[in-house]
Write a protein that holds these residues in place. Sequence first.
Motif, PDB file in Angstrom:
ATOM      1  N   ALA A   6       0.837  -1.208   0.000  1.00 51.57           N
ATOM      2  CA  ALA A   6       0.000   0.000   0.000  1.00 51.57           C
ATOM      3  C   ALA A   6       0.867   1.251   0.000  1.00 51.57           C
ATOM      4  O   ALA A   6       0.574   2.217  -0.715  1.00 51.57           O
ATOM      5  CB  ALA A   6      -0.927   0.000   1.204  1.00 51.57           C
ATOM      6  N   ASN A   7       1.944   1.247   0.790  1.00 55.30           N
ATOM      7  CA  ASN A   7       2.845   2.400   0.822  1.00 55.30           C
ATOM      8  C   ASN A   7       3.543   2.587  -0.518  1.00 55.30           C
ATOM      9  O   ASN A   7       3.751   3.711  -0.969  1.00 55.30           O
ATOM     10  CB  ASN A   7       3.879   2.250   1.935  1.00 55.30           C
ATOM     11  CG  ASN A   7       3.289   2.489   3.307  1.00 55.30           C
ATOM     12  OD1 ASN A   7       2.215   3.060   3.431  1.00 55.30           O
ATOM     13  ND2 ASN A   7       3.987   2.039   4.331  1.00 55.30           N
ATOM     14  N   LYS A   8       3.936   1.484  -1.154  1.00 58.10           N
ATOM     15  CA  LYS A   8       4.574   1.575  -2.468  1.00 58.10           C
ATOM     16  C   LYS A   8       3.602   2.161  -3.495  1.00 58.10           C
ATOM     17  O   LYS A   8       3.981   2.995  -4.311  1.00 58.10           O
ATOM     18  CB  LYS A   8       5.062   0.208  -2.923  1.00 58.10           C
ATOM     19  CG  LYS A   8       6.296  -0.270  -2.213  1.00 58.10           C
ATOM     20  CD  LYS A   8       6.747  -1.612  -2.768  1.00 58.10           C
ATOM     21  CE  LYS A   8       7.963  -2.108  -2.017  1.00 58.10           C
ATOM     22  NZ  LYS A   8       8.428  -3.396  -2.541  1.00 58.10           N
ATOM     23  N   ALA A   9       2.352   1.722  -3.436  1.00 55.70           N
ATOM     24  CA  ALA A   9       1.347   2.226  -4.372  1.00 55.70           C
ATOM     25  C   ALA A   9       1.086   3.708  -4.135  1.00 55.70           C
ATOM     26  O   ALA A   9       0.956   4.480  -5.095  1.00 55.70           O
ATOM     27  CB  ALA A   9       0.055   1.434  -4.237  1.00 55.70           C
ATOM     28  N   ASP A  10       1.020   4.113  -2.874  1.00 52.60           N
ATOM     29  CA  ASP A  10       0.813   5.522  -2.551  1.00 52.60           C
ATOM     30  C   ASP A  10       1.990   6.366  -3.040  1.00 52.60           C
ATOM     31  O   ASP A  10       1.803   7.449  -3.594  1.00 52.60           O
ATOM     32  CB  ASP A  10       0.635   5.723  -1.046  1.00 52.60           C
ATOM     33  CG  ASP A  10      -0.697   5.174  -0.544  1.00 52.60           C
ATOM     34  OD1 ASP A  10      -1.593   4.938  -1.385  1.00 52.60           O
ATOM     35  OD2 ASP A  10      -0.817   4.980   0.684  1.00 52.60           O
ATOM     36  N   LYS A  11       3.203   5.858  -2.823  1.00 52.93           N
ATOM     37  CA  LYS A  11       4.397   6.593  -3.248  1.00 52.93           C
ATOM     38  C   LYS A  11       4.430   6.719  -4.770  1.00 52.93           C
ATOM     39  O   LYS A  11       4.727   7.767  -5.305  1.00 52.93           O
ATOM     40  CB  LYS A  11       5.658   5.899  -2.748  1.00 52.93           C
ATOM     41  CG  LYS A  11       6.913   6.663  -3.050  1.00 52.93           C
ATOM     42  CD  LYS A  11       8.129   6.019  -2.432  1.00 52.93           C
ATOM     43  CE  LYS A  11       9.356   6.852  -2.760  1.00 52.93           C
ATOM     44  NZ  LYS A  11      10.573   6.278  -2.200  1.00 52.93           N
TER      45      LYS A  11
END
Length: 76
Positions: A6-11
């Motif tokens: 999720a953090n990778k997608a947000d970034k």
Amino acid sequence: MNMSPANKADKKATVDAAAWMFNVVTSVGIIMVNKALMATYGFSFEKGHCSNNDVRSTVISTFPGKDSISAVCARL
């Protein structure tokens, strides 16, 4: 430190949005400078000039790669 998916997608979404906004801002800036130069120096080939820029930008973005800009420009 591992990032969750999720953090990778947000970034990635943030980076993509920033890249898109940079693209729009620089494109508008180039257009404004071109118009100012054409008005100042009385160029009469504005359609051809803009079309040339559009074609080169499309070709360069269609064939991405580390050497694409120099390779395309060398052929022009």
